[in-house]
Design a protein around this motif. Structure first.
Motif, PDB file in Angstrom:
ATOM      1  N   LEU A   1       0.822  -1.208   0.000  1.00 45.79           N
ATOM      2  CA  LEU A   1       0.000   0.000   0.000  1.00 45.79           C
ATOM      3  C   LEU A   1       0.858   1.262   0.000  1.00 45.79           C
ATOM      4  O   LEU A   1       0.524   2.245  -0.659  1.00 45.79           O
ATOM      5  N   ALA A   2       1.961   1.214   0.742  1.00 46.42           N
ATOM      6  CA  ALA A   2       2.855   2.373   0.760  1.00 46.42           C
ATOM      7  C   ALA A   2       3.480   2.613  -0.605  1.00 46.42           C
ATOM      8  O   ALA A   2       3.741   3.761  -0.986  1.00 46.42           O
ATOM      9  N   ALA A   3       3.693   1.537  -1.349  1.00 43.77           N
ATOM     10  CA  ALA A   3       4.277   1.662  -2.688  1.00 43.77           C
ATOM     11  C   ALA A   3       3.267   2.118  -3.728  1.00 43.77           C
ATOM     12  O   ALA A   3       3.649   2.635  -4.787  1.00 43.77           O
ATOM     13  N   TYR A   4       1.987   1.931  -3.428  1.00 41.99           N
ATOM     14  CA  TYR A   4       0.920   2.289  -4.374  1.00 41.99           C
ATOM     15  C   TYR A   4      -0.126   3.156  -3.663  1.00 41.99           C
ATOM     16  O   TYR A   4      -1.237   2.717  -3.392  1.00 41.99           O
ATOM     17  N   PRO A   5       0.242   4.401  -3.352  1.00 39.91           N
ATOM     18  CA  PRO A   5      -0.681   5.264  -2.606  1.00 39.91           C
ATOM     19  C   PRO A   5      -1.876   5.693  -3.443  1.00 39.91           C
ATOM     20  O   PRO A   5      -1.804   5.776  -4.674  1.00 39.91           O
ATOM     21  N   LEU A   6      -2.963   5.965  -2.761  1.00 39.37           N
ATOM     22  CA  LEU A   6      -4.173   6.457  -3.422  1.00 39.37           C
ATOM     23  C   LEU A   6      -3.974   7.884  -3.922  1.00 39.37           C
ATOM     24  O   LEU A   6      -3.104   8.610  -3.429  1.00 39.37           O
ATOM     25  N   PRO A   7      -4.777   8.317  -4.879  1.00 40.49           N
ATOM     26  CA  PRO A   7      -4.693   9.704  -5.346  1.00 40.49           C
ATOM     27  C   PRO A   7      -4.887  10.674  -4.183  1.00 40.49           C
ATOM     28  O   PRO A   7      -5.789  10.504  -3.352  1.00 40.49           O
ATOM     29  N   ASP A   8      -4.025  11.673  -4.114  1.00 40.12           N
ATOM     30  CA  ASP A   8      -4.104  12.676  -3.052  1.00 40.12           C
ATOM     31  C   ASP A   8      -5.042  13.799  -3.495  1.00 40.12           C
ATOM     32  O   ASP A   8      -4.786  14.451  -4.512  1.00 40.12           O
ATOM     33  N   PRO A   9      -6.136  14.054  -2.766  1.00 41.45           N
ATOM     34  CA  PRO A   9      -7.078  15.089  -3.207  1.00 41.45           C
ATOM     35  C   PRO A   9      -6.546  16.507  -3.075  1.00 41.45           C
ATOM     36  O   PRO A   9      -7.078  17.428  -3.685  1.00 41.45           O
ATOM     37  N   GLY A  10      -5.487  16.725  -2.269  1.00 40.34           N
ATOM     38  CA  GLY A  10      -4.959  18.072  -2.100  1.00 40.34           C
ATOM     39  C   GLY A  10      -5.777  18.889  -1.129  1.00 40.34           C
ATOM     40  O   GLY A  10      -6.930  18.578  -0.811  1.00 40.34           O
ATOM     41  N   GLU A  11      -5.182  19.946  -0.644  1.00 41.36           N
ATOM     42  CA  GLU A  11      -5.819  20.771   0.394  1.00 41.36           C
ATOM     43  C   GLU A  11      -6.952  21.636  -0.146  1.00 41.36           C
ATOM     44  O   GLU A  11      -7.871  21.984   0.580  1.00 41.36           O
TER      45      GLU A  11
ATOM     46  N   LEU B   1     -12.822   4.110  -6.643  1.00 41.04           N
ATOM     47  CA  LEU B   1     -12.917   4.250  -8.102  1.00 41.04           C
ATOM     48  C   LEU B   1     -13.385   5.652  -8.482  1.00 41.04           C
ATOM     49  O   LEU B   1     -12.857   6.267  -9.420  1.00 41.04           O
ATOM     50  N   ALA B   2     -14.377   6.161  -7.766  1.00 39.94           N
ATOM     51  CA  ALA B   2     -14.886   7.506  -8.059  1.00 39.94           C
ATOM     52  C   ALA B   2     -13.819   8.563  -7.833  1.00 39.94           C
ATOM     53  O   ALA B   2     -13.796   9.593  -8.535  1.00 39.94           O
ATOM     54  N   ARG B   3     -12.935   8.328  -6.885  1.00 41.93           N
ATOM     55  CA  ARG B   3     -11.843   9.272  -6.611  1.00 41.93           C
ATOM     56  C   ARG B   3     -10.770   9.242  -7.693  1.00 41.93           C
ATOM     57  O   ARG B   3      -9.886  10.100  -7.710  1.00 41.93           O
ATOM     58  N   GLY B   4     -10.795   8.236  -8.555  1.00 36.18           N
ATOM     59  CA  GLY B   4      -9.825   8.178  -9.638  1.00 36.18           C
ATOM     60  C   GLY B   4      -8.794   7.074  -9.518  1.00 36.18           C
ATOM     61  O   GLY B   4      -7.904   6.966 -10.376  1.00 36.18           O
ATOM     62  N   ALA B   5      -8.880   6.234  -8.480  1.00 40.11           N
ATOM     63  CA  ALA B   5      -7.963   5.100  -8.381  1.00 40.11           C
ATOM     64  C   ALA B   5      -8.287   4.091  -9.473  1.00 40.11           C
ATOM     65  O   ALA B   5      -9.453   3.809  -9.737  1.00 40.11           O
ATOM     66  N   GLU B   6      -7.260   3.541 -10.113  1.00 37.53           N
ATOM     67  CA  GLU B   6      -7.522   2.546 -11.146  1.00 37.53           C
ATOM     68  C   GLU B   6      -8.025   1.259 -10.477  1.00 37.53           C
ATOM     69  O   GLU B   6      -7.822   1.048  -9.288  1.00 37.53           O
ATOM     70  N   PRO B   7      -8.719   0.396 -11.220  1.00 45.02           N
ATOM     71  CA  PRO B   7      -9.451  -0.711 -10.591  1.00 45.02           C
ATOM     72  C   PRO B   7      -8.615  -1.653  -9.738  1.00 45.02           C
ATOM     73  O   PRO B   7      -9.063  -2.079  -8.666  1.00 45.02           O
ATOM     74  N   HIS B   8      -7.418  -2.035 -10.186  1.00 43.14           N
ATOM     75  CA  HIS B   8      -6.602  -2.958  -9.390  1.00 43.14           C
ATOM     76  C   HIS B   8      -6.223  -2.324  -8.055  1.00 43.14           C
ATOM     77  O   HIS B   8      -6.314  -2.963  -7.000  1.00 43.14           O
ATOM     78  N   MET B   9      -5.816  -1.059  -8.099  1.00 45.85           N
ATOM     79  CA  MET B   9      -5.445  -0.362  -6.869  1.00 45.85           C
ATOM     80  C   MET B   9      -6.656  -0.153  -5.964  1.00 45.85           C
ATOM     81  O   MET B   9      -6.586  -0.386  -4.747  1.00 45.85           O
ATOM     82  N   ALA B  10      -7.765   0.301  -6.541  1.00 45.81           N
ATOM     83  CA  ALA B  10      -8.963   0.527  -5.729  1.00 45.81           C
ATOM     84  C   ALA B  10      -9.423  -0.764  -5.064  1.00 45.81           C
ATOM     85  O   ALA B  10      -9.822  -0.772  -3.885  1.00 45.81           O
ATOM     86  N   SER B  11      -9.362  -1.869  -5.792  1.00 47.66           N
ATOM     87  CA  SER B  11      -9.786  -3.148  -5.239  1.00 47.66           C
ATOM     88  C   SER B  11      -8.847  -3.610  -4.135  1.00 47.66           C
ATOM     89  O   SER B  11      -9.294  -4.109  -3.091  1.00 47.66           O
ATOM     90  N   ALA B  12      -7.556  -3.452  -4.347  1.00 45.01           N
ATOM     91  CA  ALA B  12      -6.585  -3.854  -3.329  1.00 45.01           C
ATOM     92  C   ALA B  12      -6.762  -3.043  -2.048  1.00 45.01           C
ATOM     93  O   ALA B  12      -6.823  -3.592  -0.943  1.00 45.01           O
ATOM     94  N   TRP B  13      -6.839  -1.733  -2.195  1.00 45.32           N
ATOM     95  CA  TRP B  13      -7.054  -0.890  -1.032  1.00 45.32           C
ATOM     96  C   TRP B  13      -8.384  -1.221  -0.361  1.00 45.32           C
ATOM     97  O   TRP B  13      -8.485  -1.254   0.871  1.00 45.32           O
TER      98      TRP B  13
ATOM     99  N   GLY C   1      -3.608   6.160   7.611  1.00 45.62           N
ATOM    100  CA  GLY C   1      -2.482   5.755   8.442  1.00 45.62           C
ATOM    101  C   GLY C   1      -1.397   5.014   7.724  1.00 45.62           C
ATOM    102  O   GLY C   1      -0.434   4.590   8.346  1.00 45.62           O
ATOM    103  N   ILE C   2      -1.530   4.826   6.411  1.00 48.77           N
ATOM    104  CA  ILE C   2      -0.575   4.005   5.677  1.00 48.77           C
ATOM    105  C   ILE C   2       0.060   4.798   4.551  1.00 48.77           C
ATOM    106  O   ILE C   2      -0.622   5.353   3.708  1.00 48.77           O
ATOM    107  N   GLY C   3       1.401   4.874   4.576  1.00 49.47           N
ATOM    108  CA  GLY C   3       2.122   5.308   3.408  1.00 49.47           C
ATOM    109  C   GLY C   3       2.196   6.804   3.194  1.00 49.47           C
ATOM    110  O   GLY C   3       1.402   7.576   3.737  1.00 49.47           O
TER     111      GLY C   3
END
Length: 293
Positions: free
Chosen positions: A9-19, A238-250, A286-288
């Motif tokens: 998970l640390a190697a494949y972080p989710l999209p950061d929405p920004g402040e 998925l709605a946030r923009g994570a690709e399917p493999h990453m979204a499913s893993a997370w 809490g991860i990554g």
């Protein structure tokens, strides 16, 4: 086979929405399902999607359940869909769903739908009309997907399938004893989809990606509504923009770790699916690097 853990998970972080993001930039998810027998399933899926960071969630369900559902989750927009004689979604709901998804970034289809839903007609109508937004198929929609394999494979948008072992056996027309990572990979290839095979050990398989295995969560997750929560987490990502493999893993990891935490607090079994949902943000942040910072 790659282990799904904190290091992955640390190697494949989710999209950061920004402040300076707003709710539209964080993605809009449409969730379709429910029935008169399970009128609140979408409550679990919708709230889980919000907790996973989706900016907006729209819920579409059988007409008699829509108003009570909207009262229970005021953060979501709720829409009525036609109901058949068995209290399930009717086939002519497909046109309305296809119109709704035009304004959304991802679709979760199936939570709370039973065997008497007009699932095949709904799926066929959506695959004919829907845009290339990511689409997660769950529950009754998995049976429909198995009957429409070539059409699902030809869909222009990403597909995520989330079967438990019984659904996987039906999806692939095989013996339940054959369920395992190799079958998840075969299903991913057959449908050109990301497949989340939910079991005591879970596997995430996607064409062109290393198959992931998650060993955790515990038997407490084998409870009514747990799959609806998982679908909502993955859909929100998925709605946030994570690709399917990453979204499913997370999604699998967040769901499983929430189960692990509840087991530590209250015992291995006996907690409720809805108790998983408030734990999602804490775990997600809490991860990554880049997660919640």
């Amino acid at each position: 086979m790659t282990r799904l853990d904190a290091a992955w998970l640390a190697a494949y972080p989710l999209p950061d929405p920004g402040e300076n993001t707003d709710k539209n930039a964080r993605g809009r998810l449409l969730v379709v399902g429910g029935s008169l027998n399970v009128p609140a399933a979408l409550l679990l899926t919708g709230e889980a999607a919000f907790r996973a960071g989706a900016g907006k969630v729209q819920l579409a369900t059988v007409a008699p359940a829509a108003l009570p559902l909207g009262v229970r989750i005021p953060e979501a927009a709720v829409f009525e869909l036609p109901v058949n004689d068995d209290g399930e979604l009717a086939g002519d709901a497909a046109r309305a769903i296809a119109d709704m998804i035009q304004r959304c970034d991802a679709l979760v289809l199936g939570p709370g739908m039973g065997a008497e839903a007009d699932a095949a007609a709904i799926l066929a109508g959506l695959l004919e009309r829907a845009p290339a937004a990511p689409m997660l198929l769950d529950a009754a929609m998995l049976t429909a997907a198995g009957d429409a394999g070539r059409t699902v494979q030809a869909h222009m948008g990403p597909i995520v399938l989330t079967p438990h072992p019984g659904e996987m056996a039906a999806l692939m027309d095989c013996d339940p004893d054959d369920v395992g990572p190799e079958l998840a990979e075969a299903a991913a290839a057959r449908f050109d989809a990301t497949v989340v095979l939910k079991a005591s050990d879970s596997w995430i398989a996607s064409p062109g990606s290393a198959t992931l295995t998650y060993q955790g969560g515990g038997p407490g997750l084998a409870t009514g509504g747990s799959g609806d929560v998982l679908a909502g987490i993955i859909g929100g990502l998925l709605a946030r923009g994570a690709e399917p493999h990453m979204a499913s893993a997370w999604g699998v990891w967040l769901h499983g770790e929430a189960g692990r935490l509840l087991a530590e607090r209250s015992g291995r079994i006996g907690f409720l699916a809805r108790e998983l949902i408030p734990l999602i943000p804490r775990l997600m942040h809490g991860i990554g690097p880049g997660i919640g910072h």
